[in-house]
Design a protein around this motif. Sequence first.
Motif, PDB file in Angstrom:
ATOM      1  N   PHE A  24      74.803  45.215  50.225  1.00  0.00           N
ATOM      2  CA  PHE A  24      75.166  44.867  51.604  1.00  0.00           C
ATOM      3  C   PHE A  24      76.140  45.883  52.195  1.00  0.00           C
ATOM      4  N   ASP A  25      75.799  46.336  53.401  1.00  0.00           N
ATOM      5  CA  ASP A  25      76.645  47.263  54.152  1.00  0.00           C
ATOM      6  C   ASP A  25      76.776  46.707  55.570  1.00  0.00           C
ATOM      7  N   PRO A  26      77.948  46.201  55.957  1.00  0.00           N
ATOM      8  CA  PRO A  26      78.108  45.579  57.282  1.00  0.00           C
ATOM      9  C   PRO A  26      77.797  46.522  58.434  1.00  0.00           C
ATOM     10  N   ARG A  27      77.808  47.839  58.176  1.00  0.00           N
ATOM     11  CA  ARG A  27      77.493  48.789  59.252  1.00  0.00           C
ATOM     12  C   ARG A  27      76.014  48.754  59.617  1.00  0.00           C
ATOM     13  N   ARG A  28      75.193  48.188  58.734  1.00  0.00           N
ATOM     14  CA  ARG A  28      73.755  48.140  58.985  1.00  0.00           C
ATOM     15  C   ARG A  28      73.323  46.842  59.646  1.00  0.00           C
ATOM     16  N   GLY A  29      74.248  45.921  59.847  1.00  0.00           N
ATOM     17  CA  GLY A  29      73.907  44.670  60.505  1.00  0.00           C
ATOM     18  C   GLY A  29      74.411  43.476  59.720  1.00  0.00           C
ATOM     19  N   PRO A  30      74.132  42.255  60.194  1.00  0.00           N
ATOM     20  CA  PRO A  30      74.611  41.038  59.543  1.00  0.00           C
ATOM     21  C   PRO A  30      74.070  40.896  58.119  1.00  0.00           C
ATOM     22  N   CYS A  31      74.774  40.133  57.303  1.00  0.00           N
ATOM     23  CA  CYS A  31      74.369  39.934  55.914  1.00  0.00           C
ATOM     24  C   CYS A  31      73.150  39.037  55.805  1.00  0.00           C
ATOM     25  N   CYS A  32      72.936  38.180  56.791  1.00  0.00           N
ATOM     26  CA  CYS A  32      71.851  37.213  56.739  1.00  0.00           C
ATOM     27  C   CYS A  32      71.516  36.781  58.163  1.00  0.00           C
ATOM     28  N   THR A  33      70.547  35.900  58.286  1.00  0.00           N
ATOM     29  CA  THR A  33      70.199  35.327  59.585  1.00  0.00           C
ATOM     30  C   THR A  33      70.416  33.823  59.512  1.00  0.00           C
ATOM     31  N   THR A  34      70.206  33.138  60.611  1.00  0.00           N
ATOM     32  CA  THR A  34      70.328  31.677  60.574  1.00  0.00           C
ATOM     33  C   THR A  34      69.230  31.070  59.707  1.00  0.00           C
ATOM     34  N   GLU A  35      68.080  31.766  59.611  1.00  0.00           N
ATOM     35  CA  GLU A  35      66.965  31.239  58.811  1.00  0.00           C
ATOM     36  C   GLU A  35      67.205  31.387  57.317  1.00  0.00           C
TER      37      GLU A  35
END
Length: 260
Positions: A24-35
Amino acid sequence: MKRIGDDAPFTGVILPHETLLVNFDPRRGPCCTTENFAIEILGTPKSAWNVSATKVFARDFVAHHPNSQYDTVKKAFSTHLRSLKRAYKQAGLDEAALKARQKEDRRKERKRSVCIHDMIFERLDIARAVSDLRSHVSMLARIGPDGMSSDETANENDVPQYRILGRNWCSLEVTAWLRIFDAIYRHNRYGPAGTGSRGNNARMRFESMSMGHPQRAVRRLPRNAYRAEWYSGLDQYDREELDRCEDEVYAFTHVPNIQL
């Protein structure tokens, strides 16, 4: 976490050493989605994963409860994370079962990652090798492995075949454009007579209407790279995270003599 009682099993958690957490790299976007929402159950509320998960939760909560304050929801969820962590430790999960689950999760994720990375390299190789595809190399690199479809095994007469599972955010225009790279790769490798070359056999992949598990969309792609209906379902915060290139429309097409 969808638990219906204190004795219910924990779901929606991610554990140390799981590939998704390690990579996981927060610079690439969220760790997960609501789904596919998940928290780092053994991490602190300030861990990179949990900070990102808290934002995902707060944005979705505010989208459904407009009178709520985003910062207040984040603070409340951080407090809730601490209580979940305590409850998880008190549950006394069996150590052997925990290790077995971690091992199986790592195996599945490694297998999926290898297949997807092989696919992007094959597409990049054929794009560089064929002059009519060369102009698309930079866009393939932008889409990257996170934009590639995954596979689901489906044996036919004891011959392993692979059902293509699409990305729920990826436009049909992009999907059709990517399939051309695959078709030309197979043609160049095996030829019209079906004679193979050295190396591993290409996977027998076939189209399906199925979607894989919801995945984070690749950020900052041209606006026509995303499914219109998927994008319209995003709230303001998710759209800001995605940062779609509104002024860029890419020609996800191929020259006439290369269309199959």
